[in-house]
Design a protein around this motif. Structure first.
Motif, PDB file in Angstrom:
ATOM      1  N   ALA A  96       0.826  -1.210   0.000  1.00 22.95           N
ATOM      2  CA  ALA A  96       0.000   0.000   0.000  1.00 22.95           C
ATOM      3  C   ALA A  96       0.860   1.260   0.000  1.00 22.95           C
ATOM      4  O   ALA A  96       0.591   2.222  -0.727  1.00 22.95           O
ATOM      5  N   GLY A  97       1.918   1.258   0.827  1.00 25.48           N
ATOM      6  CA  GLY A  97       2.772   2.443   0.922  1.00 25.48           C
ATOM      7  C   GLY A  97       3.530   2.713  -0.365  1.00 25.48           C
ATOM      8  O   GLY A  97       3.572   3.854  -0.850  1.00 25.48           O
ATOM      9  N   LEU A  98       4.143   1.680  -0.940  1.00 23.60           N
ATOM     10  CA  LEU A  98       4.915   1.866  -2.159  1.00 23.60           C
ATOM     11  C   LEU A  98       4.017   2.055  -3.377  1.00 23.60           C
ATOM     12  O   LEU A  98       4.419   2.677  -4.360  1.00 23.60           O
ATOM     13  N   LEU A  99       2.795   1.529  -3.300  1.00 21.51           N
ATOM     14  CA  LEU A  99       1.812   1.827  -4.341  1.00 21.51           C
ATOM     15  C   LEU A  99       1.543   3.322  -4.394  1.00 21.51           C
ATOM     16  O   LEU A  99       1.505   3.926  -5.481  1.00 21.51           O
ATOM     17  N   LEU A 100       1.362   3.930  -3.232  1.00 23.15           N
ATOM     18  CA  LEU A 100       1.103   5.365  -3.180  1.00 23.15           C
ATOM     19  C   LEU A 100       2.295   6.155  -3.702  1.00 23.15           C
ATOM     20  O   LEU A 100       2.135   7.114  -4.475  1.00 23.15           O
ATOM     21  N   ILE A 101       3.498   5.746  -3.300  1.00 14.64           N
ATOM     22  CA  ILE A 101       4.707   6.431  -3.787  1.00 14.64           C
ATOM     23  C   ILE A 101       4.814   6.299  -5.302  1.00 14.64           C
ATOM     24  O   ILE A 101       5.103   7.274  -6.014  1.00 14.64           O
ATOM     25  N   GLY A 102       4.569   5.082  -5.806  1.00 12.78           N
ATOM     26  CA  GLY A 102       4.612   4.883  -7.253  1.00 12.78           C
ATOM     27  C   GLY A 102       3.562   5.697  -7.976  1.00 12.78           C
ATOM     28  O   GLY A 102       3.811   6.236  -9.061  1.00 12.78           O
ATOM     29  N   ALA A 103       2.363   5.801  -7.369  1.00 16.23           N
ATOM     30  CA  ALA A 103       1.287   6.568  -8.000  1.00 16.23           C
ATOM     31  C   ALA A 103       1.637   8.050  -8.064  1.00 16.23           C
ATOM     32  O   ALA A 103       1.369   8.716  -9.079  1.00 16.23           O
ATOM     33  N   MET A 104       2.228   8.576  -6.993  1.00 14.30           N
ATOM     34  CA  MET A 104       2.629   9.988  -7.003  1.00 14.30           C
ATOM     35  C   MET A 104       3.715  10.217  -8.041  1.00 14.30           C
ATOM     36  O   MET A 104       3.719  11.245  -8.739  1.00 14.30           O
ATOM     37  N   ALA A 105       4.632   9.253  -8.160  1.00 11.44           N
ATOM     38  CA  ALA A 105       5.676   9.374  -9.180  1.00 11.44           C
ATOM     39  C   ALA A 105       5.059   9.314 -10.578  1.00 11.44           C
ATOM     40  O   ALA A 105       5.441  10.082 -11.469  1.00 11.44           O
ATOM     41  N   GLY A 106       4.088   8.406 -10.764  1.00 13.68           N
ATOM     42  CA  GLY A 106       3.436   8.307 -12.055  1.00 13.68           C
ATOM     43  C   GLY A 106       2.669   9.560 -12.416  1.00 13.68           C
ATOM     44  O   GLY A 106       2.653   9.988 -13.576  1.00 13.68           O
ATOM     45  N   LEU A 107       2.036  10.178 -11.415  1.00 14.35           N
ATOM     46  CA  LEU A 107       1.304  11.419 -11.642  1.00 14.35           C
ATOM     47  C   LEU A 107       2.258  12.527 -12.076  1.00 14.35           C
ATOM     48  O   LEU A 107       1.986  13.279 -13.024  1.00 14.35           O
ATOM     49  N   TRP A 108       3.401  12.632 -11.397  1.00 17.26           N
ATOM     50  CA  TRP A 108       4.385  13.660 -11.738  1.00 17.26           C
ATOM     51  C   TRP A 108       4.968  13.409 -13.122  1.00 17.26           C
ATOM     52  O   TRP A 108       5.105  14.333 -13.930  1.00 17.26           O
ATOM     53  N   LEU A 109       5.314  12.151 -13.401  1.00 14.75           N
ATOM     54  CA  LEU A 109       5.883  11.827 -14.712  1.00 14.75           C
ATOM     55  C   LEU A 109       4.891  12.138 -15.827  1.00 14.75           C
ATOM     56  O   LEU A 109       5.279  12.596 -16.905  1.00 14.75           O
ATOM     57  N   GLY A 110       3.592  11.885 -15.536  1.00 21.33           N
ATOM     58  CA  GLY A 110       2.576  12.176 -16.537  1.00 21.33           C
ATOM     59  C   GLY A 110       2.491  13.653 -16.859  1.00 21.33           C
ATOM     60  O   GLY A 110       2.322  14.032 -18.023  1.00 21.33           O
ATOM     61  N   THR A 111       2.614  14.497 -15.836  1.00 22.32           N
ATOM     62  CA  THR A 111       2.564  15.944 -16.080  1.00 22.32           C
ATOM     63  C   THR A 111       3.780  16.421 -16.855  1.00 22.32           C
ATOM     64  O   THR A 111       3.724  17.445 -17.539  1.00 22.32           O
ATOM     65  N   GLU A 112       4.879  15.668 -16.747  1.00 21.85           N
ATOM     66  CA  GLU A 112       6.102  16.027 -17.472  1.00 21.85           C
ATOM     67  C   GLU A 112       6.166  15.370 -18.842  1.00 21.85           C
ATOM     68  O   GLU A 112       7.130  15.566 -19.588  1.00 21.85           O
ATOM     69  N   PHE A 155       5.308  -0.423  -9.511  1.00 23.05           N
ATOM     70  CA  PHE A 155       4.835  -0.455 -10.900  1.00 23.05           C
ATOM     71  C   PHE A 155       3.317  -0.374 -10.974  1.00 23.05           C
ATOM     72  O   PHE A 155       2.771   0.261 -11.878  1.00 23.05           O
ATOM     73  N   HIS A 156       2.633  -1.007 -10.019  1.00 22.39           N
ATOM     74  CA  HIS A 156       1.180  -0.837  -9.966  1.00 22.39           C
ATOM     75  C   HIS A 156       0.845   0.638  -9.731  1.00 22.39           C
ATOM     76  O   HIS A 156      -0.101   1.167 -10.312  1.00 22.39           O
ATOM     77  N   GLY A 157       1.607   1.282  -8.854  1.00 24.95           N
ATOM     78  CA  GLY A 157       1.385   2.700  -8.581  1.00 24.95           C
ATOM     79  C   GLY A 157       1.643   3.566  -9.793  1.00 24.95           C
ATOM     80  O   GLY A 157       0.895   4.516 -10.057  1.00 24.95           O
ATOM     81  N   LEU A 158       2.700   3.254 -10.547  1.00 27.69           N
ATOM     82  CA  LEU A 158       2.986   4.022 -11.763  1.00 27.69           C
ATOM     83  C   LEU A 158       1.819   3.931 -12.747  1.00 27.69           C
ATOM     84  O   LEU A 158       1.455   4.919 -13.382  1.00 27.69           O
ATOM     85  N   ALA A 159       1.242   2.736 -12.859  1.00 27.49           N
ATOM     86  CA  ALA A 159       0.099   2.569 -13.760  1.00 27.49           C
ATOM     87  C   ALA A 159      -1.098   3.367 -13.262  1.00 27.49           C
ATOM     88  O   ALA A 159      -1.799   4.024 -14.046  1.00 27.49           O
ATOM     89  N   HIS A 160      -1.355   3.332 -11.956  1.00 30.47           N
ATOM     90  CA  HIS A 160      -2.475   4.083 -11.389  1.00 30.47           C
ATOM     91  C   HIS A 160      -2.245   5.589 -11.514  1.00 30.47           C
ATOM     92  O   HIS A 160      -3.148   6.344 -11.885  1.00 30.47           O
ATOM     93  N   GLY A 161      -1.040   6.020 -11.159  1.00 30.47           N
ATOM     94  CA  GLY A 161      -0.755   7.449 -11.130  1.00 30.47           C
ATOM     95  C   GLY A 161      -0.871   8.105 -12.485  1.00 30.47           C
ATOM     96  O   GLY A 161      -1.172   9.299 -12.587  1.00 30.47           O
ATOM     97  N   ALA A 162      -0.635   7.323 -13.540  1.00 32.15           N
ATOM     98  CA  ALA A 162      -0.750   7.876 -14.888  1.00 32.15           C
ATOM     99  C   ALA A 162      -2.205   8.100 -15.276  1.00 32.15           C
ATOM    100  O   ALA A 162      -2.494   8.784 -16.255  1.00 32.15           O
ATOM    101  N   GLU A 163      -3.133   7.540 -14.489  1.00 31.91           N
ATOM    102  CA  GLU A 163      -4.547   7.598 -14.854  1.00 31.91           C
ATOM    103  C   GLU A 163      -5.405   8.342 -13.844  1.00 31.91           C
ATOM    104  O   GLU A 163      -6.556   8.659 -14.130  1.00 31.91           O
TER     105      GLU A 163
END
Length: 220
Positions: A96-112, A155-163
């Motif tokens: 759960a914790g690393l999912l959130l970190i990955g999602a925040m990273a994915g969100l930031w990467l998406g904006t960039e 990686f699950h977080g990266l996928a979520h964060g991009a969406e």
């Protein structure tokens, strides 16, 4: 005679319980691949005008991707089958914790406008791997199991964060993740007392889903 009858009745009750647990697992992880996460945006578009709607969108997000749902159930299942006491919570908390970190990273990467390669195959591989370790009841220390699921969680977080967009959506996603882990833990605790064949079947069903997802990516 009475003792033999009681043993037979007990075995029958165990079989019924196991069948119910197995049915729940199969229903959770094998409905069809149409709900599987494909990265095409068709099932994961959540435009939410308010914080409440954003939270609801984030909450439903793990349930609309069968790969995410199966992996989160598998984490809880594996933990309950191989750990005891508080150590059962190590892998779910790490995920759960690393999912959130990955999602925040994915969100930031998406904006960039940046994309991390290999996210979808790794998510599918996580379903296969977590299903296999649950089926085999592979025992790792709490720290090692947390590290293993944590890598996949990023990686699950990266996928979520991009969406998903915004803190409310991410909070909803984490709450749903915790509930899915709890469901996996409950299933694992139920199966732990039964014959190993039932937990192997449950984990194997998840692993087969992961294999199917990977195969579809290869032949698509």
């Amino acid at each position: 005679m009475t003792s033999r009858f009681q043993r037979t009745a007990s075995l029958a009750d165990a079989a019924v319980t196991a069948a119910q647990a197995l049915a729940l697992t199969v229903a959770a992880v094998l409905p069809v691949f149409v709900f599987a996460h494909t990265g095409d945006g068709l099932l994961h578009e959540h435009g939410a005008p308010t914080a409440g709607a954003a939270f609801a969108a984030g909450f439903t997000h793990p349930f609309t991707g069968l790969d995410h749902l199966a992996a989160m159930l598998a984490v809880g299942l594996w933990s309950a089958l191989t750990q005891t006491g508080r150590r059962m919570l190590a892998a779910p908390f790490a995920f759960a914790g690393l999912l959130l970190i990955g999602a925040m990273a994915g969100l930031w990467l998406g904006t960039e406008g940046l994309v991390v390669p290999g996210v979808e195959p790794t998510v599918a591989a996580s379903v296969l791997t977590l299903g296999l370790v649950a089926a085999s009841r592979w025992r790792l220390g709490a720290t090692a199991s947390a590290a293993l699921v944590g890598v996949f969680a990023v990686f699950h977080g990266l996928a979520h964060g991009a969406e998903l967009e915004g803190g409310a959506a991410l909070a909803g996603m984490v709450v749903a993740t915790a509930l899915l882990h709890a469901a996996g833990l409950a299933l694992g605790l139920r199966l732990r007392a039964l014959a190993p064949v039932w937990s192997r079947t449950a984990g194997g069903a998840i692993a087969l889903l992961g294999l199917g997802l990977l195969t579809r990516m290869v032949i698509a």
